[in-house]
Design an enzyme around this catalytic site. Structure first.
Site, PDB file in Angstrom:
ATOM      1  N   ASP A  39      54.397  18.416  45.492  1.00 34.13           N
ATOM      2  CA  ASP A  39      53.683  17.261  44.929  1.00 34.13           C
ATOM      3  C   ASP A  39      54.518  16.472  43.934  1.00 34.13           C
ATOM      4  O   ASP A  39      54.024  15.541  43.304  1.00 34.13           O
ATOM      5  CB  ASP A  39      52.376  17.710  44.275  1.00 34.13           C
ATOM      6  CG  ASP A  39      52.602  18.640  43.084  1.00 34.13           C
ATOM      7  OD1 ASP A  39      53.765  19.035  42.857  1.00 34.13           O
ATOM      8  OD2 ASP A  39      51.627  18.960  42.379  1.00 34.13           O
ATOM      9  N   GLY A  40      55.787  16.841  43.776  1.00 28.16           N
ATOM     10  CA  GLY A  40      56.681  16.100  42.889  1.00 28.16           C
ATOM     11  C   GLY A  40      56.840  16.684  41.504  1.00 28.16           C
ATOM     12  O   GLY A  40      57.669  16.206  40.720  1.00 28.16           O
ATOM     13  N   GLN A  99      62.834   1.282  21.723  1.00 21.19           N
ATOM     14  CA  GLN A  99      61.634   1.038  20.913  1.00 21.19           C
ATOM     15  C   GLN A  99      61.654   2.018  19.749  1.00 21.19           C
ATOM     16  O   GLN A  99      61.133   3.127  19.831  1.00 21.19           O
ATOM     17  CB  GLN A  99      60.365   1.209  21.762  1.00 21.19           C
ATOM     18  CG  GLN A  99      60.023  -0.028  22.578  1.00 21.19           C
ATOM     19  CD  GLN A  99      58.615   0.037  23.151  1.00 21.19           C
ATOM     20  OE1 GLN A  99      58.350   0.794  24.068  1.00 21.19           O
ATOM     21  NE2 GLN A  99      57.712  -0.754  22.610  1.00 21.19           N
ATOM     22  N   ASP A 172      76.347  -9.289  19.085  1.00 25.37           N
ATOM     23  CA  ASP A 172      75.236  -9.791  18.272  1.00 25.37           C
ATOM     24  C   ASP A 172      75.432  -9.317  16.835  1.00 25.37           C
ATOM     25  O   ASP A 172      76.331  -8.525  16.542  1.00 25.37           O
ATOM     26  CB  ASP A 172      73.880  -9.333  18.817  1.00 25.37           C
ATOM     27  CG  ASP A 172      73.818  -7.829  19.051  1.00 25.37           C
ATOM     28  OD1 ASP A 172      74.419  -7.076  18.250  1.00 25.37           O
ATOM     29  OD2 ASP A 172      73.189  -7.407  20.032  1.00 25.37           O
ATOM     30  N   LYS A 195      73.157 -14.936  18.631  1.00 28.49           N
ATOM     31  CA  LYS A 195      72.243 -15.217  19.747  1.00 28.49           C
ATOM     32  C   LYS A 195      70.816 -14.924  19.325  1.00 28.49           C
ATOM     33  O   LYS A 195      70.568 -14.235  18.343  1.00 28.49           O
ATOM     34  CB  LYS A 195      72.608 -14.373  20.964  1.00 28.49           C
ATOM     35  CG  LYS A 195      72.340 -12.879  20.781  1.00 28.49           C
ATOM     36  CD  LYS A 195      72.770 -12.065  21.972  1.00 28.49           C
ATOM     37  CE  LYS A 195      72.438 -10.588  21.744  1.00 28.49           C
ATOM     38  NZ  LYS A 195      72.951  -9.703  22.785  1.00 28.49           N
ATOM     39  N   THR A 226      71.169  -5.048  32.036  1.00 30.25           N
ATOM     40  CA  THR A 226      71.194  -5.980  33.171  1.00 30.25           C
ATOM     41  C   THR A 226      72.521  -6.727  33.266  1.00 30.25           C
ATOM     42  O   THR A 226      72.854  -7.265  34.312  1.00 30.25           O
ATOM     43  CB  THR A 226      70.063  -7.012  33.055  1.00 30.25           C
ATOM     44  OG1 THR A 226      70.282  -7.812  31.885  1.00 30.25           O
ATOM     45  CG2 THR A 226      68.708  -6.324  32.956  1.00 30.25           C
ATOM     46  N   THR A 229      73.336 -10.788  29.273  1.00 26.24           N
ATOM     47  CA  THR A 229      73.844 -11.206  27.969  1.00 26.24           C
ATOM     48  C   THR A 229      75.362 -11.114  27.922  1.00 26.24           C
ATOM     49  O   THR A 229      76.042 -12.025  27.432  1.00 26.24           O
ATOM     50  CB  THR A 229      73.247 -10.323  26.860  1.00 26.24           C
ATOM     51  OG1 THR A 229      71.827 -10.392  26.917  1.00 26.24           O
ATOM     52  CG2 THR A 229      73.726 -10.764  25.495  1.00 26.24           C
TER      53      THR A 229
END
Length: 316
Positions: A39-40, A99, A172, A195, A226, A229
């Site tokens: 089931d993982g 976070q 930055d 920035k 990603t 920037t």
């Protein structure tokens, strides 16, 4: 390298790095089944005696983040129940680190604190990580946290390249301390990219503080996600007259189309470490080169077991 009483186990996050570390330590990799039930659910079984041993679990909490984090938690519990004397979670890339506060009292979680609580409750007695996204995360723990740096590895590579007219660039304002330290060690000037970030993973380059014309620029950061920037920064630096633009970053998160974005960018080369294994598209990108953290991690493991200083590894 003395490794008496030391054992290293790994999950599925970065087994190649674990294998490289134990090779430097001249010990075998700990035997463990780390798999899945039908089931993982995570299934862990320690397959050798760990009683009375100082055990290191080497497991970056990179993508798939939740799977790798859960593997780490269940491995800690299995080793604790098998009577390991001490358990150190070696997390070269510490996920959920972005976070670390509630900006403007927004109704958001402080997920870095949640993960810290989970690790402690599971039974971790020490955390070893590399280039934490925010230094204050160390204070979220009530156990020792060793945050080591990839800078000696990156510096050694930069010095071998022997670029002329070099300029270190902070991507930055938040990265100025890291970039300034690198610039000082290299004996070169520092520039800063000013920035603003209207939303997550989206940044707009506003201005460059410093003279970049005719310089070989090195952008220093803790991670590439990603790549948007970074690529935008390289473009602006080239538009301002930079001769070449390189990026030296510790953690190659490289999510989404980052590798393709880098391949099509103004960047001349992106140098990263192996805290996170490269995805296939990133490994095939001619602009991305990876350095090994295994010797540094192996030395740090040994110093922790001996009770030797870790700070002296980075004193310069």
């Amino acid at each position: 390298m003395s490794s008496e009483g030391l054992m290293v186990f790994t999950g599925n996050a970065n087994p190649k790095l674990a294998e490289a570390v134990v090779k430097h330590l001249n010990i075998p990799l700990g035997k463990a089944l780390v798999g899945r039930f039908s089931d993982g659910e995570v299934q862990v079984e320690i397959q050798e005696n760990v009683r009375g041993k100082h055990v290191f679990i080497l497991q970056s909490t990179c993508a798939p983040t939740n799977d790798n984090l859960m593997e780490l938690m269940v491995m800690v519990d299995a080793l604790k129940r098998a009577s390991a004397r001490r358990i150190t979670a070696a997390i070269p890339y510490f996920g959920y680190a972005r976070q670390d506060r509630r900006p403007r009292s927004a109704r958001v979680a402080i997920s870095a604190k949640v993960v810290a609580n989970m690790l402690e409750v599971a039974g971790v007695e020490r955390v070893l990580t590399m280039d934490l996204h925010a230094d204050q995360i160390q204070g979220f723990f009530d156990i020792p946290v060793d945050n080591i740096y990839a800078s000696p590895i990156l510096l050694e590579d930069l010095r071998k390249k022997n670029y002329d007219n070099l300029l270190v660039v902070s991507p930055d304002v938040g990265g100025v301390v890291r970039a300034r330290a690198l610039a000082k060690q290299l004996g070169v000037d520092l520039a800063i990219i000013d920035k603003r970030r209207p939303k997550a993973n989206v940044a707009e380059v506003m201005n460059i503080i410093g003279e970049v014309e005719g310089r070989n620029c090195v952008i220093m950061d803790d991670m590439i996600d990603t790549g948007g920037t970074l690529c935008k920064a390289a473009q602006v630096l080239k538009e301002r007259g930079a001769k070449q633009v390189f990026s030296y970053c510790t953690h190659p998160v490289l999510s989404g189309g980052a590798a393709a974005r880098i391949a099509d960018s103004a960047l001349d080369e992106v140098v990263v470490t192996d805290t996170i294994p490269l995805r296939d598209d990133a490994a095939q990108c001619g602009k991305i080169r990876q350095l090994s953290t295994a010797p540094l991690l192996a030395e740090t493991f040994t110093r922790i077991v001996r009770g030797d200083s870790i700070m002296s590894l980075f004193a310069e």
